[in-house]
Write a protein that holds these residues in place. Sequence first.
Motif, PDB file in Angstrom:
ATOM      1  N   GLN A   9     -11.931 -14.349  14.262  1.00 20.06           N
ATOM      2  CA  GLN A   9     -11.923 -14.528  15.710  1.00 20.06           C
ATOM      3  C   GLN A   9     -11.099 -13.463  16.409  1.00 20.06           C
ATOM      4  N   ALA A  10     -10.209 -12.817  15.678  1.00 18.92           N
ATOM      5  CA  ALA A  10      -9.348 -11.800  16.274  1.00 18.92           C
ATOM      6  C   ALA A  10     -10.173 -10.566  16.610  1.00 18.92           C
ATOM      7  N   GLU A  11     -10.222 -10.222  17.894  1.00 13.66           N
ATOM      8  CA  GLU A  11     -10.977  -9.054  18.339  1.00 13.66           C
ATOM      9  C   GLU A  11      -9.993  -8.003  18.837  1.00 13.66           C
ATOM     10  N   GLN A  12      -9.288  -7.412  17.935  1.00 15.07           N
ATOM     11  CA  GLN A  12      -8.311  -6.408  18.310  1.00 15.07           C
ATOM     12  C   GLN A  12      -8.465  -5.198  17.414  1.00 15.07           C
ATOM     13  N   GLU A  13      -8.021  -4.057  17.914  1.00 11.42           N
ATOM     14  CA  GLU A  13      -8.122  -2.861  17.101  1.00 11.42           C
ATOM     15  C   GLU A  13      -6.968  -2.736  16.144  1.00 11.42           C
ATOM     16  N   GLY A  14      -5.850  -3.333  16.456  1.00 12.15           N
ATOM     17  CA  GLY A  14      -4.703  -3.311  15.567  1.00 12.15           C
ATOM     18  C   GLY A  14      -3.677  -2.280  15.965  1.00 12.15           C
ATOM     19  N   VAL A  15      -2.499  -2.421  15.425  1.00 11.67           N
ATOM     20  CA  VAL A  15      -1.390  -1.517  15.687  1.00 11.67           C
ATOM     21  C   VAL A  15      -1.233  -0.621  14.474  1.00 11.67           C
ATOM     22  N   ARG A  16      -1.120   0.681  14.717  1.00 11.89           N
ATOM     23  CA  ARG A  16      -1.000   1.623  13.600  1.00 11.89           C
ATOM     24  C   ARG A  16       0.351   1.469  12.927  1.00 11.89           C
ATOM     25  N   VAL A  17       0.328   1.366  11.618  1.00 12.13           N
ATOM     26  CA  VAL A  17       1.557   1.308  10.816  1.00 12.13           C
ATOM     27  C   VAL A  17       1.475   2.380   9.746  1.00 12.13           C
ATOM     28  N   LYS A  18       2.635   2.867   9.351  1.00 16.71           N
ATOM     29  CA  LYS A  18       2.632   3.888   8.308  1.00 16.71           C
ATOM     30  C   LYS A  18       2.429   3.212   6.954  1.00 16.71           C
ATOM     31  N   ALA A  19       1.675   3.879   6.125  1.00  8.99           N
ATOM     32  CA  ALA A  19       1.378   3.331   4.800  1.00  8.99           C
ATOM     33  C   ALA A  19       2.606   3.473   3.905  1.00  8.99           C
ATOM     34  N   GLN A  20       2.864   2.445   3.130  1.00  9.44           N
ATOM     35  CA  GLN A  20       3.978   2.473   2.205  1.00  9.44           C
ATOM     36  C   GLN A  20       3.447   2.641   0.792  1.00  9.44           C
ATOM     37  N   ASP A  21       4.109   3.495   0.054  1.00 11.86           N
ATOM     38  CA  ASP A  21       3.715   3.683  -1.342  1.00 11.86           C
ATOM     39  C   ASP A  21       4.161   2.473  -2.147  1.00 11.86           C
ATOM     40  N   GLN A  22       3.264   1.975  -2.976  1.00 13.27           N
ATOM     41  CA  GLN A  22       3.575   0.824  -3.809  1.00 13.27           C
ATOM     42  C   GLN A  22       4.189   1.306  -5.120  1.00 13.27           C
ATOM     43  N   LYS A  23       5.508   1.354  -5.144  1.00 10.89           N
ATOM     44  CA  LYS A  23       6.207   1.741  -6.363  1.00 10.89           C
ATOM     45  C   LYS A  23       6.745   0.487  -7.027  1.00 10.89           C
ATOM     46  N   LYS A  24       7.094   0.640  -8.268  1.00  8.75           N
ATOM     47  CA  LYS A  24       7.698  -0.471  -8.974  1.00  8.75           C
ATOM     48  C   LYS A  24       9.089  -0.696  -8.393  1.00  8.75           C
ATOM     49  N   ILE A  25       9.367  -1.934  -7.980  1.00 14.12           N
ATOM     50  CA  ILE A  25      10.635  -2.269  -7.344  1.00 14.12           C
ATOM     51  C   ILE A  25      11.523  -2.972  -8.362  1.00 14.12           C
ATOM     52  N   ASN A  26      12.769  -2.594  -8.331  1.00 13.46           N
ATOM     53  CA  ASN A  26      13.763  -3.230  -9.191  1.00 13.46           C
ATOM     54  C   ASN A  26      13.781  -4.728  -8.887  1.00 13.46           C
ATOM     55  N   PRO A  27      13.787  -5.603  -9.897  1.00 15.10           N
ATOM     56  CA  PRO A  27      13.744  -7.045  -9.653  1.00 15.10           C
ATOM     57  C   PRO A  27      14.884  -7.554  -8.770  1.00 15.10           C
ATOM     58  N   LYS A  28      16.071  -7.005  -8.960  1.00 11.84           N
ATOM     59  CA  LYS A  28      17.201  -7.444  -8.125  1.00 11.84           C
ATOM     60  C   LYS A  28      16.981  -7.036  -6.670  1.00 11.84           C
ATOM     61  N   ARG A  29      16.464  -5.834  -6.456  1.00 17.20           N
ATOM     62  CA  ARG A  29      16.185  -5.367  -5.102  1.00 17.20           C
ATOM     63  C   ARG A  29      15.106  -6.245  -4.460  1.00 17.20           C
ATOM     64  N   LEU A  30      14.083  -6.576  -5.249  1.00 16.89           N
ATOM     65  CA  LEU A  30      13.009  -7.434  -4.761  1.00 16.89           C
ATOM     66  C   LEU A  30      13.548  -8.802  -4.367  1.00 16.89           C
ATOM     67  N   GLN A  31      14.446  -9.341  -5.190  1.00 20.16           N
ATOM     68  CA  GLN A  31      15.034 -10.642  -4.902  1.00 20.16           C
ATOM     69  C   GLN A  31      15.860 -10.588  -3.609  1.00 20.16           C
ATOM     70  N   ARG A  32      16.617  -9.498  -3.414  1.00 21.20           N
ATOM     71  CA  ARG A  32      17.391  -9.342  -2.179  1.00 21.20           C
ATOM     72  C   ARG A  32      16.469  -9.226  -0.974  1.00 21.20           C
ATOM     73  N   LYS A  33      15.378  -8.499  -1.153  1.00 24.70           N
ATOM     74  CA  LYS A  33      14.410  -8.315  -0.071  1.00 24.70           C
ATOM     75  C   LYS A  33      13.771  -9.648   0.325  1.00 24.70           C
ATOM     76  N   VAL A  34      13.416 -10.445  -0.673  1.00 29.14           N
ATOM     77  CA  VAL A  34      12.802 -11.753  -0.418  1.00 29.14           C
ATOM     78  C   VAL A  34      13.781 -12.676   0.297  1.00 29.14           C
ATOM     79  N   SER A  35      15.025 -12.721  -0.154  1.00 30.24           N
ATOM     80  CA  SER A  35      16.009 -13.603   0.492  1.00 30.24           C
ATOM     81  C   SER A  35      16.283 -13.144   1.918  1.00 30.24           C
TER      82      SER A  35
END
Length: 137
Positions: free
Chosen positions: A54-80
């Motif tokens: 139902q969304a009829e929008q063009e969207g907002v441009r965002v910069k693409a992020q490279d998907q690198k392997k993230i350290n588990p502790k960093r990921l946990q901090r990011k999630v919290s």
Amino acid sequence: MKLTIYYDGQFWVGVIEVVKNGKLKASRHLFGNEPKDSEVFDFVNRQLLKTLSQAEQEGVRVKAQDQKKINPKRLQRKVSKELKRAGASLKAQEAMKQEFEANKQKKKQITKEQREKIKEQKYLLRKQKAKKKHRGK
């Protein structure tokens, strides 16, 4: 795709964020009272795609992020950190505002057309009545 459910002070709101071709599209779904897990699961399985379509929008441009392997502790901090932050991202808010404005313009155009149509019908009715009055003369 990301679904964020938060309490905005009055209602429980779900914000769906989708990044596609470098553009972020966001939709908002109002749950009302606090949703149970089964209600969220039902929403994801049945209504999510309909809400996104139902969304009829063009969207907002965002910069693409490279998907690198993230350290588990960093990921946990990011999630919290994300769990502590209530609400949707600024880009998602911007995308929803853009959609709201587009819907507003669309509705404005439709109401203007309806108003013109009614005005035209009244004019024709007035002309018809005038002709009927002067029919015999």
